[in-house]
Design an enzyme around this catalytic site. Structure first.
Site, PDB file in Angstrom:
ATOM      1  N   GLU A 161      10.976  -4.491   5.401  1.00  0.00           N
ATOM      2  CA  GLU A 161      10.062  -3.857   6.364  1.00  0.00           C
ATOM      3  C   GLU A 161      10.567  -3.982   7.802  1.00  0.00           C
ATOM      4  OE1 GLU A 161       7.779  -2.081   5.177  1.00  0.00           O
ATOM      5  OE2 GLU A 161       7.054  -2.926   3.309  1.00  0.00           O
ATOM      6  N   TYR A 165       0.827  -1.217   0.000  1.00  0.00           N
ATOM      7  CA  TYR A 165       0.000   0.000   0.000  1.00  0.00           C
ATOM      8  C   TYR A 165       0.863   1.270   0.000  1.00  0.00           C
ATOM      9  CZ  TYR A 165       1.591  -0.609   4.697  1.00  0.00           C
ATOM     10  OH  TYR A 165       2.424  -0.806   5.765  1.00  0.00           O
ATOM     11  N   GLY A 166       2.189   1.120   0.060  1.00  0.00           N
ATOM     12  CA  GLY A 166       3.053   2.287   0.206  1.00  0.00           C
ATOM     13  C   GLY A 166       4.025   2.450  -0.942  1.00  0.00           C
ATOM     14  N   THR A 167       5.307   2.558  -0.604  1.00  0.00           N
ATOM     15  CA  THR A 167       6.328   2.861  -1.612  1.00  0.00           C
ATOM     16  C   THR A 167       6.593   1.692  -2.567  1.00  0.00           C
ATOM     17  OG1 THR A 167       8.165   2.140  -0.204  1.00  0.00           O
ATOM     18  CG2 THR A 167       7.491   4.454  -0.031  1.00  0.00           C
ATOM     19  N   LEU A 168       6.035   0.503  -2.277  1.00  0.00           N
ATOM     20  CA  LEU A 168       6.263  -0.654  -3.146  1.00  0.00           C
ATOM     21  C   LEU A 168       5.246  -0.749  -4.287  1.00  0.00           C
ATOM     22  CD1 LEU A 168       7.021  -3.244  -0.324  1.00  0.00           C
ATOM     23  CD2 LEU A 168       8.674  -2.506  -2.050  1.00  0.00           C
TER      24      LEU A 168
END
Ligand SMILES: *[C@@H]1O[C@H](CO)[C@@H](O)[C@H](O)[C@H]1NC(C)=O
Length: 175
Positions: A103, A28-31
């Protein structure tokens, strides 16, 4: 005809994803596609990852931007914030190990299983899960947040280049 074909492909992908010890992971983020760390999902040296669908969490979570580096954090505080949008991937064990390290599990993030609602495809033919269906996937979230982070704006769909102006960047000291 096309529909039957899509259903068959989606069954195969789902079956293959579980049978050969692949895993569903929600990012849901920078990936995500178009975000600064997406290249990690594409790097075969990290393992295999195949985009299955765009999804959103069934439950609400606060997705905030914090630290000097503007890292996105999904706080483990179910029921506050928003239903978070992201992408679900089928990944192999190697990629899962990579993501755990990326992570900083279990020090910073924890990996748990959450329920996701599959959203409509974006027309690129990459949605191999049925829109509206509920799927389970691993998700990374953190319990190690500062209480004041709960006062920060929450985002439904993270975009490092968004109006918030808090673009992600790497630093040696995120404090
Ligand atoms: C939130 O934390 C609790 C307690 O550590 C844990 O049981 C739960 O699985 C976590 N939820 C998520 C989404 O990580």
């Amino acid at each position: 005809m096309m529909k039957v074909f899509i259903i068959i492909v989606s069954l195969i992908v789902n079956v293959v994803c579980t049978v050969v010890h692949m895993h569903h992971v929600f990012v849901y983020g920078t990936l995500k596609k178009g975000q600064p760390n997406h290249f990690e999902m594409l790097d075969a040296a990290n393992g295999q990852a195949k985009l299955l669908a765009r999804t959103r969490t069934v439950e609400r979570f606060p997705l905030v931007i914090a630290t000097n580096n503007n890292y996105p954090f999904l706080l483990n505080k179910t029921g506050t914030g928003q239903r978070v949008h992201g992408e679900i991937y089928c990944v192999d064990q190697k990629m899962l190990d990579f993501l755990d390290e990326f992570e900083d599990v279990p020090k910073l993030y924890q990996r748990t299983t959450v329920q996701l609602e599959v959203q409509a495809g974006d027309g690129e033919g990459e949605n191999t899960l049925k829109p509206g269906s509920i799927v389970e996937a691993f998700m990374y979230s953190t319990n190690k947040y500062k209480p004041e982070w709960l006062q920060k704006p929450t985002y439904e769909s993270y975009d490092t280049y968004g109006d918030h102006g808090l673009q992600y960047h790497e630093d040696t000291n995120p404090e």
